[in-house]
Design an enzyme around this catalytic site. Structure first.
Site, PDB file in Angstrom:
ATOM      1  CB  ILE A  96      -0.925   0.044   1.240  1.00 39.86           C
ATOM      2  CG1 ILE A  96      -1.744  -1.242   1.355  1.00 39.86           C
ATOM      3  CG2 ILE A  96      -1.836   1.275   1.193  1.00 39.86           C
ATOM      4  CD1 ILE A  96      -2.660  -1.287   2.578  1.00 39.86           C
ATOM      5  CB  THR A  97       1.731   3.880  -2.452  1.00 43.90           C
ATOM      6  OG1 THR A  97       0.462   4.351  -2.952  1.00 43.90           O
ATOM      7  CG2 THR A  97       2.288   2.834  -3.406  1.00 43.90           C
ATOM      8  CE1 TYR A 107      -5.822  14.464  -5.003  1.00 44.65           C
ATOM      9  CE2 TYR A 107      -7.982  15.369  -5.550  1.00 44.65           C
ATOM     10  CZ  TYR A 107      -7.203  14.413  -4.918  1.00 44.65           C
ATOM     11  OH  TYR A 107      -7.822  13.418  -4.196  1.00 44.65           O
TER      12      TYR A 107
END
Ligand code: NDP
Length: 315
Positions: free
Chosen positions: A7-8, A190
């Protein structure tokens, strides 16, 4: 056997809550792929994740060298890769000027999309080699891909245009720092990066699902208004955003609930369908959501994939 999941961005927010939810089942060992070792160690401890259920490995997604280094280190660890969760993200809604990754890409798209693009491409072989019964690659999306919600339509809206800034390298020198070639806008950058995340998931599905059996999925976990994602927003926003989401839009979810949702996408036996963008209704039941026109544009996905390959040095 115990599953092994990378999991980053597991040092806070959604990533941490997901690490906790998976570790608590006793069925997963979580590799927390993070840029700040000490912060992650403290976060894992204070979340109460048992020591034997996690390993922290260094990964800075804003550097392609660091991504390659992580892949090498992971390979050397000898662990199988049964699931990969691309979760980390930066959000700079108040930035007046763009900032850049080590390789000179605008920071939001460089980190959220290009770092994860290289990571998932390089780890695809490890996923293929795993003998786990249900292998999954998950890229966290966002509401900006939903056209059926109000929040998905708040300006500045995501728009990749004809990708002219992207193909120019997003470096703000001989190209724009924005994918569509326009003026810098941190909130839009974003949202654009999240559209790339969702396009990437679908392109992975089209290219690799049939041959590999890997499930590729994305999701909108709900509005987790309390996470570190909003750390660069103005103080008044940070004060009012959680109650606004709780009482007005009613889109608010706690970090714990969002972690359970993402954990479902990693391990629930009923969520094995590939190419899906998952969302949850008011009763916290999962459903296959529709993506916006741009976030499901097949031609744009292919073009975005090809340019991404060039930018990260795979083509
Ligand atoms: P947080 O800011 O709490 O978590 C973001 C994580 O990304 C942190 O662990 C952060 O590490 C990590 N990160 C940032 N830059 C890098 C980098 N260069 N290399 C490695 N890791 C990095 O935000 P959230 O938990 O809210 O966000 C998680 C995901 O959820 C994102 O993909 C976001 O787009 C998505 N999302 C969030 C929503 C929300 O309402 N919060 C809604 C919809 C989607 P560090 O701790 O070191 O800063």
């Amino acid at each position: 056997r115990t599953g092994s999941v990378v999991i980053t961005g597991a040092s806070s927010g959604l990533g941490l809550a997901t690490a906790k939810a998976l570790a608590e089942t006793g069925k997963w060992h979580v590799i927390m792929a993070c840029r700040d070792y000490l912060k992650t160690e403290r976060a894992a401890k204070s979340a109460g994740i048992a020591k034997e259920n996690y390993t922290i490995m260094h990964l800075d997604l804003s550097s392609l060298d660091s991504v390659k280094q992580f892949v090498d280190n992971f390979g050397r660890s000898g662990r199988p890769l049964d699931a990969l969760v691309c979760n980390a993200a930066v959000y700079q809604p108040t930035a007046k000027e763009p900032s850049f990754t080590a390789d000179g890409f605008e920071l939001s798209v460089g980190t959220n999309h290009l770092g994860h693009f290289l990571l998932s491409r390089l780890l695809l072989d490890d996923l293929k080699q795993s003998d786990y019964p249900s292998k999954r690659l998950i890229i966290v999306g966002s509401i900006t891909g939903n056209t059926n919600t109000l929040a998905g339509n708040v300006p500045p809206k995501a728009n990749l245009g004809d990708l002219r800034g992207f193909s120019g390298g997003l470096n703000g020198l001989n190209s724009s720092a924005m994918i569509d070639g326009g003026n810098f806008d941190g909130a839009k950058a974003y949202k654009d990066s999240k559209v790339c995340n969702m396009l990437t998931m679908q392109e992975f599905h089209r290219r690799y699902h049939k041959d590999t059996g890997i499930t590729f999925a994305s999701l909108y976990p709900g509005c987790i208004a309390t996470t570190g994602l909003f750390r660069e927003h103005i103080p008044l926003f940070r004060l009012l955003f959680p109650p606004f989401q709780k009482y007005i839009t009613k889109g608010f979810v706690s970090e714990e609930e969002s972690g359970k949702r993402l954990a479902q996408v990693v391990s629930d036996p009923s969520l094995t369908k590939s190419g899906v963008y998952w969302s949850w209704n008011k009763d916290s039941a999962s459903f296959e959501n529709q993506l916006s026109q741009e976030a499901s544009d097949v031609e744009k996905a292919r073009k975005m994939w090809d340019i991404s390959e060039k930018l990260v040095g795979l083509a």
